[in-house]
Design an enzyme around this catalytic site. Structure first.
Site, PDB file in Angstrom:
ATOM      1  CG  ASP A  50     -26.567 -20.707   4.542  1.00 24.77           C
ATOM      2  OD1 ASP A  50     -25.366 -20.764   4.246  1.00 24.77           O
ATOM      3  OD2 ASP A  50     -27.149 -20.476   3.492  1.00 24.77           O
ATOM      4  CB  CYS A  88     -24.038 -21.726  -0.373  1.00 24.61           C
ATOM      5  SG  CYS A  88     -23.621 -20.578   0.943  1.00 24.61           S
ATOM      6  CG  HIS A 144     -27.070 -20.711  -3.499  1.00 26.48           C
ATOM      7  ND1 HIS A 144     -26.135 -20.562  -2.383  1.00 26.48           N
ATOM      8  CD2 HIS A 144     -27.104 -19.939  -4.593  1.00 26.48           C
ATOM      9  CE1 HIS A 144     -25.088 -19.601  -3.082  1.00 26.48           C
ATOM     10  NE2 HIS A 144     -25.765 -19.288  -4.521  1.00 26.48           N
ATOM     11  CE  LYS A 311     -20.192 -18.654   2.881  1.00 23.37           C
ATOM     12  NZ  LYS A 311     -21.430 -17.953   3.203  1.00 23.37           N
TER      13      LYS A 311
END
Length: 516
Positions: A50, A88, A144, A311
């Site tokens: 992650d 994510c 998630h 990100k």
């Protein structure tokens, strides 16, 4: 580009205030023992890190030591032209479905804990297809993909077992998360549908690795196994056991030092898991995939140097991912692959390895890339839609450009890769080049003029996205705008509901739980 530290340091400060036999048949071959399930189908272990950045693995020249990951990658196939999504939920949803997020409404942001949202129930998932092929299916770690109703939770989406957390991030030791709402806080650790109350103080990377090893040890070898291990690591918050932090006392930047420690714990965990696969006789018939879910978060110690952005952005630093495959079943081992691969491609690739079928799914946006990985054949993928998000920050000052907006609204957050070409429109996210904190280099700002909202790059020749070629190749721009317009016609509207006060863990025994 002009080196500058002003914007980067200011932005940094502002933002911080914010993984055909009986029960077991062993066949000796050249001194090796091969253990197979009764079906002969390979076990599949998919490890998803992650927020793991391009410059955070040893074989990319990182100061972070990752001996287990380096060894597994060197023995197998390094995927150096591999793409994921910038954040994510989108990466996980495309891994699970083999479909672009524009086709099921999750093209904007993530699923926040209080949102009544989830991967739509009419989407066929990877574990469902593997179960159809006789696999036992397990998830250990981060889900998630929604939980506001029980039907959205892992054991209702194809997994036999679930041990992990439902939200997007939490405390590594207490396993609690605030959930993006002021005053809200709750436990988020479950074994199947039951809260786990006795692991307060256990570091999650070790907890999840030990659970994965337990599943491996207890696996019924009459069936093939799919083990999906989406680690919490190395997502924030920055927490690690002190002995690992001490390994990096030479790194002056505190965030980078702790992040490096978190990475080392994950690397050690991966080594322990592969050792268990060998110890319990599964390794020689296992395909192990390692992938990140998005680029590294530079505000939390991650790094993607020399790639642009990080990100959350559509620059290469947000979407060009670390990935590799290791398996005795690979025909051409010990090499680096330049095959264009996207995270969605694992769906048909792994279903194909399992002897399954993709018939009955909705139209896939993905390709079976096993021959490209195993044999070095050309990738069947020639194009990637990185995203089209009409809700993302828009450009309000639009300097005119020669293409206009008749074909595609270029103020919209979007990007597409076709062959070696990449086109970005709208605001792609922060476009700086952030060197690792341990270097003497400083952050480089882009010299793009205010309001710029269209770029064209040749990624093969310019992987750092430094030279915009849009004016030099206007016909290429037009072609890619037409492709974006065609994709947009197939998109469903983004589904991004308001937070629901009924989600408050205080209403559910201090535990994040389904609430509808």
């Amino acid at each position: 580009m002009a080196p500058s530290s002003s914007w980067c340091s200011m932005g940094f400060l502002r933002s911080r205030l914010f993984l055909a036999f009986l029960l077991l048949v062993c066949v000796s071959n050249g001194g090796k023992t091969f253990a197979q399930s009764a079906s002969g189908k390979p076990n599949i272990v998919f490890i998803l890190a992650d927020d793991y950045g391009w410059n955070d693995i040893g074989y990319h020249g990182s100061v972070i030591r990752t001996p287990n990951l380096d060894r597994l990658a060197a023995e197998g196939v390094k995927l150096e032209n591999y793409y994921i999504q910038p954040i994510c939920t989108p990466s996980r949803s495309q891994l699970m479905t083999g479909r672009y997020q524009i086709h099921f409404g999750l093209q904007h942001s993530i699923i926040w804990p209080p949102q009544p949202s989830g991967l739509p129930l009419d989407e066929v998932t990877l574990p469902q297809r593997l179960k159809d092929s006789g696999y036992s299916t397990h998830i250990v770690g981060k889900w998630h993909l929604g939980f506001y109703k029980e039907e959205y939770t892992p054991t209702h989406r194809g997994f036999d077992t679930f041990y992990g957390f439902l939200t997007g991030s939490e405390h590594y030791y207490s396993h609690r998360t605030p959930g993006s709402m002021k005053g809200w806080d709750g436990l988020d650790l479950r074994d199947q549908d039951r809260p786990v109350l006795d692991q307060n103080g256990t570091y999650s990377t070790n907890l999840f690795a030990n659970k994965a090893i337990e599943i491996i040890a207890q696996h019924d070898k009459s069936k093939p196994m799919f083990l999906y291990l989406p680690f919490q690591a190395v997502h924030g918050p920055l927490q690690a056991p002190q002995k690992y932090i001490s390994m990096y006392r030479h790194i002056k930047d505190r965030d980078r030092r702790v992040y490096a420690a978190m990475t080392s714990v994950m690397d050690e965990a991966v080594g322990n898991i592969t050792d268990a696969l060998k110890q319990y006789g599964l390794w020689d018939n296992t395909v192990l995939v390692f992938s990140t879910d998005n680029g590294g978060q530079v505000l939390m110690g991650g790094n993607n140097w020399p790639l642009r952005g990080w990100k959350g952005s559509l620059w290469e630093g947000g979407i060009h991912g670390v990935g590799f495959v290791n398996s005795p079943l690979i025909k051409a081992k010990g090499r680096t692959s330049d095959a264009l691969i996207h995270i969605s491609d694992w769906f048909p690739t792994l279903v194909g390895l399992a002897g399954g079928s993709t018939n009955g799914t909705k139209p896939l946006d993905s390709h079976d890339v096993w021959e490209a990985i195993s044999e070095g054949k050309p990738s069947p993928r020639k194009e990637i839609l990185h995203n089209i998000d009409p809700l993302f920050r828009t450009i309000y000052y639009l300097p005119p450009h020669q293409w206009g907006d008749n074909t595609f609204n270029t103020s919209m957050h979007a990007a597409i890769r076709s062959g070696d070409w990449k086109l970005l429109t709208g605001y792609p996210g922060n476009g700086s080049w952030m060197p690792p904190p341990s270097s003497d280099q400083i952050c480089e700002e882009s010299d793009d003029p205010p309001g710029k909202h269209l770029w064209l790059f040749n990624i093969r020749e310019d992987p750092e996205e430094r030279t915009d070629l849009s004016k030099k190749y206007p016909l290429v721009v037009q072609e890619l705008l037409e492709k974006l317009a065609a994709y947009k016609k197939t998109a469903v509207p983004p589904f991004y509901p308001d937070r629901d006060p009924r989600a408050n863990p205080a209403l559910h025994g201090d535990v994040w739980s389904p609430w509808q």
